[in-house]
Design a protein around this motif. Structure first.
Motif, PDB file in Angstrom:
ATOM      1  N   LEU A 204       0.789  -1.173  -0.095  1.00 55.97           N
ATOM      2  CA  LEU A 204      -0.072  -0.104   0.197  1.00 55.97           C
ATOM      3  C   LEU A 204       1.018   1.251  -0.254  1.00 55.97           C
ATOM      4  O   LEU A 204       0.714   2.181  -0.732  1.00 55.97           O
ATOM      5  N   ASP A 205       2.023   1.426   0.338  1.00 59.78           N
ATOM      6  CA  ASP A 205       3.226   2.408   0.915  1.00 59.78           C
ATOM      7  C   ASP A 205       3.209   2.356  -0.808  1.00 59.78           C
ATOM      8  O   ASP A 205       3.469   3.691  -1.065  1.00 59.78           O
ATOM      9  N   ARG A 307      -3.328   6.507   8.072  1.00 58.31           N
ATOM     10  CA  ARG A 307      -4.539   7.261   7.523  1.00 58.31           C
ATOM     11  C   ARG A 307      -4.232   7.118   5.861  1.00 58.31           C
ATOM     12  O   ARG A 307      -4.834   6.863   4.751  1.00 58.31           O
ATOM     13  N   GLY A 308      -3.010   6.629   5.532  1.00 56.22           N
ATOM     14  CA  GLY A 308      -2.779   6.396   3.722  1.00 56.22           C
ATOM     15  C   GLY A 308      -3.657   5.102   3.059  1.00 56.22           C
ATOM     16  O   GLY A 308      -4.219   5.249   2.494  1.00 56.22           O
ATOM     17  N   ARG A 309      -3.267   4.297   4.799  1.00 56.96           N
ATOM     18  CA  ARG A 309      -3.299   2.852   4.109  1.00 56.96           C
ATOM     19  C   ARG A 309      -4.770   2.118   4.578  1.00 56.96           C
ATOM     20  O   ARG A 309      -5.511   1.742   3.150  1.00 56.96           O
ATOM     21  N   ALA A 315     -11.490   2.908  -0.599  1.00 59.53           N
ATOM     22  CA  ALA A 315     -11.321   3.055  -2.003  1.00 59.53           C
ATOM     23  C   ALA A 315     -11.882   1.537  -2.799  1.00 59.53           C
ATOM     24  O   ALA A 315     -12.811   1.260  -3.633  1.00 59.53           O
ATOM     25  N   ALA A 316     -10.194   1.067  -2.148  1.00 58.94           N
ATOM     26  CA  ALA A 316      -9.901  -0.847  -2.973  1.00 58.94           C
ATOM     27  C   ALA A 316     -11.637  -1.483  -2.098  1.00 58.94           C
ATOM     28  O   ALA A 316     -12.046  -2.396  -2.982  1.00 58.94           O
ATOM     29  N   ALA A 317     -12.222  -1.491  -1.131  1.00 61.71           N
ATOM     30  CA  ALA A 317     -13.638  -2.192  -0.759  1.00 61.71           C
ATOM     31  C   ALA A 317     -14.315  -1.482  -1.883  1.00 61.71           C
ATOM     32  O   ALA A 317     -15.352  -2.327  -2.231  1.00 61.71           O
ATOM     33  N   ILE A 318     -14.567  -0.213  -1.924  1.00 64.06           N
ATOM     34  CA  ILE A 318     -15.932   0.148  -2.683  1.00 64.06           C
ATOM     35  C   ILE A 318     -15.699   0.122  -4.523  1.00 64.06           C
ATOM     36  O   ILE A 318     -16.390  -0.699  -4.977  1.00 64.06           O
ATOM     37  N   GLY A 319     -14.667  -0.017  -4.534  1.00 66.29           N
ATOM     38  CA  GLY A 319     -14.032  -0.218  -6.503  1.00 66.29           C
ATOM     39  C   GLY A 319     -14.127  -1.677  -6.497  1.00 66.29           C
ATOM     40  O   GLY A 319     -14.662  -2.215  -7.543  1.00 66.29           O
ATOM     41  N   GLY A 320     -13.838  -2.904  -5.446  1.00 66.50           N
ATOM     42  CA  GLY A 320     -14.444  -4.490  -5.705  1.00 66.50           C
ATOM     43  C   GLY A 320     -15.299  -4.330  -5.895  1.00 66.50           C
ATOM     44  O   GLY A 320     -15.715  -5.219  -6.901  1.00 66.50           O
ATOM     45  N   LEU A 321     -16.661  -3.523  -5.154  1.00 67.05           N
ATOM     46  CA  LEU A 321     -18.179  -3.882  -5.517  1.00 67.05           C
ATOM     47  C   LEU A 321     -18.374  -2.765  -6.681  1.00 67.05           C
ATOM     48  O   LEU A 321     -18.763  -3.999  -7.348  1.00 67.05           O
ATOM     49  N   ILE A 322     -17.400  -2.376  -7.480  1.00 65.67           N
ATOM     50  CA  ILE A 322     -18.076  -1.236  -8.205  1.00 65.67           C
ATOM     51  C   ILE A 322     -17.943  -2.739  -8.740  1.00 65.67           C
ATOM     52  O   ILE A 322     -18.456  -3.101 -10.428  1.00 65.67           O
ATOM     53  N   LYS A 323     -16.835  -2.943  -9.802  1.00 62.67           N
ATOM     54  CA  LYS A 323     -16.561  -3.743  -9.747  1.00 62.67           C
ATOM     55  C   LYS A 323     -17.491  -5.483 -10.499  1.00 62.67           C
ATOM     56  O   LYS A 323     -18.058  -5.891 -11.786  1.00 62.67           O
ATOM     57  N   ALA A 351     -13.794  10.636   2.871  1.00 64.64           N
ATOM     58  CA  ALA A 351     -14.673  10.148   4.108  1.00 64.64           C
ATOM     59  C   ALA A 351     -14.805   9.427   5.657  1.00 64.64           C
ATOM     60  O   ALA A 351     -15.045   9.651   6.486  1.00 64.64           O
ATOM     61  N   ALA A 352     -14.515   7.715   5.140  1.00 67.64           N
ATOM     62  CA  ALA A 352     -13.453   7.082   6.432  1.00 67.64           C
ATOM     63  C   ALA A 352     -11.835   7.811   7.121  1.00 67.64           C
ATOM     64  O   ALA A 352     -12.075   7.107   8.309  1.00 67.64           O
ATOM     65  N   ILE A 353     -11.514   8.227   6.531  1.00 63.64           N
ATOM     66  CA  ILE A 353     -10.256   9.017   6.785  1.00 63.64           C
ATOM     67  C   ILE A 353     -10.870  10.023   7.868  1.00 63.64           C
ATOM     68  O   ILE A 353     -10.338  10.164   8.567  1.00 63.64           O
ATOM     69  N   LEU A 354     -11.890  10.748   7.668  1.00 63.62           N
ATOM     70  CA  LEU A 354     -12.274  11.911   8.312  1.00 63.62           C
ATOM     71  C   LEU A 354     -13.210  11.266   9.896  1.00 63.62           C
ATOM     72  O   LEU A 354     -14.032  12.673  10.657  1.00 63.62           O
TER      73      LEU A 354
END
Length: 450
Positions: A204-205, A307-309, A315-323, A351-354
């Motif tokens: 991820l880094d 926080r970056g991770r 983002a990956a969780a959401i993108g995976g659902l969309i794909k 939204a998650a990291i905030l």
């Protein structure tokens, strides 16, 4: 689910489906025939959207590179011209006895579309007499994913047992509610089915660093983008203007939007130039997730590597659902599947990291996707430049707005994430083919490419 390392791939521009995917497919075919006795020549044929916009997207160059043995993550973008020139002059792939002539052996089929996906490819191997020895049909299905004809199309973590499998946004929110885990924590737990914590964090880094490095390079570069449209880079000049205004007493209230747009422009100008890029989830939409990431680093207090991770995992969780539930391919569902998906991913991550609760995070993704529904993919001249580059700037700003709206709410929303993903899928299915990365409609035919 789909792993973060499937969605986020380090490669080169200008397209994940038309450049990275074909390079991967060509490299796989090279590996398949390497060492097989009797092979004297190989060929490649591309169909549908790959043929119609392949020249502008660098599909021909990508196939040359793959057949030469290069991979998207490691090929040197600055050396590509030299590799292809040498192949044109010698026809040598570095495989003993096997030749390839690009003028004869790479075929653009403009009339046929293979049944499974518009981004179809056929690779063949021949003996010295021209007899067919081997054939592979495969598809570049978006985001750099490649599937062969007989594969079920289930790329990701389906082959392993996951602690928290989810097939829908509802499943994901239910898991969060039952376990008390956040969305990035659920994604991280599932990633552990394949990799150690150290491998995941390092990976991820590396993705984060590649995204930020792409922005930094884009801010330094000047001149015209390749391809003949004579589009001038804007990021360097805009960056200089914004830096000069830092000490001004009359800075506009919308300046933060200019910075977000700048970061997205920098990435997508690099992508259009064939530079080092991260699919996020595609190359055509590669500027949005990095732009919001850089916004977090520069403008949101409390930045940390963790926080970056979390941002990338969400983002990956959401993108995976969309794909899985729709598509991230512009050739399949239009630009709503590329820029819309990327905006939803970035909105959710922000939204998650905030501090957003899982329902607010899902709401952020839904808002961002909802307001990209119906967006066509109509690149002028088949190049990932107009309107693609500016669309990333708008998608990044929409992501921030979507996250802000969601965080001001309680997570309860009329349209669910699953409903908006399904709507996007249906809209893409109903969209005419000329508006789906063929350059046969929209801006591509109403604006001269020269």
């Amino acid at each position: 689910m789909i792993s973060a390392f499937d969605l986020f791939k380090i490669g080169i521009g200008p397209s994940s489906s038309h450049t990275i995917g074909p390079m991967v497919a060509a490299r796989r075919f090279r590996d398949r025939v390497a060492g097989r006795s009797g092979v004297a020549r190989v060929s490649a044929e591309i169909f549908g959207s790959l043929a119609w916009t392949g020249r502008g997207h660098g599909t021909d160059v990508a196939i040359y590179l793959g057949l030469l043995g290069h991979e998207p993550a490691t090929v040197d973008p600055d050396a590509v011209a030299g590799y292809t020139q040498a192949l044109a002059e010698t026809g040598a792939l570095g495989l003993p006895g096997i030749a390839f002539d690009g003028t004869r052996d790479l075929l653009f089929n403009f009339t046929e579309v293979l049944p499974r996906h518009t981004n179809g490819m056929r690779f063949r191997a021949y003996d010295p007499a021209g007899g067919l020895l081997d054939e592979v049909v495969c598809y570049s299905v978006g985001g750099g994913f490649v599937e062969e004809e007989d594969e079920p199309g289930t790329a990701g973590l389906d082959a392993v047992a996951l602690p928290y499998p989810f097939e829908s946004g509802a499943d994901l929110l239910r898991t969060c509610a039952e376990t008390g885990l956040t969305i990035p924590q659920v994604q991280m737990a599932n990633e552990r089915a394949l990799r150690s914590d150290a491998e995941i964090e390092a990976g991820l880094d590396a993705i984060r660093d590649a995204m930020l490095a792409c922005i930094a390079r884009g801010l330094r570069m000047d001149g015209e983008l390749p391809g003949g449209l004579k589009v001038r880079r804007r990021a360097k000049r805009l960056h200089a203007t914004l830096e000069a205004n830092r000490l001004s007493n009359s800075r506009p209230a919308h300046e933060i939007m200019d910075w977000i747009s700048l970061f997205a422009l920098a990435v997508n100008e690099e992508n259009a130039s064939g530079g080092r890029i991260v699919t996020a989830p595609t190359n055509g939409a590669a500027g949005i997730v990095p732009a919001v990431l850089r916004y977090i680093v520069d403008f949101c207090p409390g930045w940390s590597e963790s926080r970056g991770r979390d941002y990338l995992l969400t983002a990956a969780a959401i993108g995976g659902l969309i794909k899985r539930r729709a598509s991230i391919s512009g050739a399949e569902v239009g630009c709503q599947g590329e820029v819309g998906s990327a905006s939803a991913m970035a909105a959710a991550g922000l939204a998650a990291i905030l501090g957003g609760e899982p329902p607010q995070v899902a709401n952020a993704a839904e808002i961002a996707m909802e307001h990209h529904l119906g967006m066509t993919c109509d690149p002028i001249g088949g190049l990932v430049q107009i309107p693609c580059i500016e669309r990333n700037a708008f998608g990044a700003n929409k992501a921030v707005a979507a996250a802000s709206l969601a965080l001001h709410g309680d997570g309860v929303h009329f349209v669910s994430l699953d409903q908006v993903i399904e709507t996007m899928r249906q809209t893409g299915h109903d969209m005419q083919a000329k508006y789906k990365e063929t350059s046969l409609g929209g801006l591509a035919v109403n604006v001269a490419a020269c």
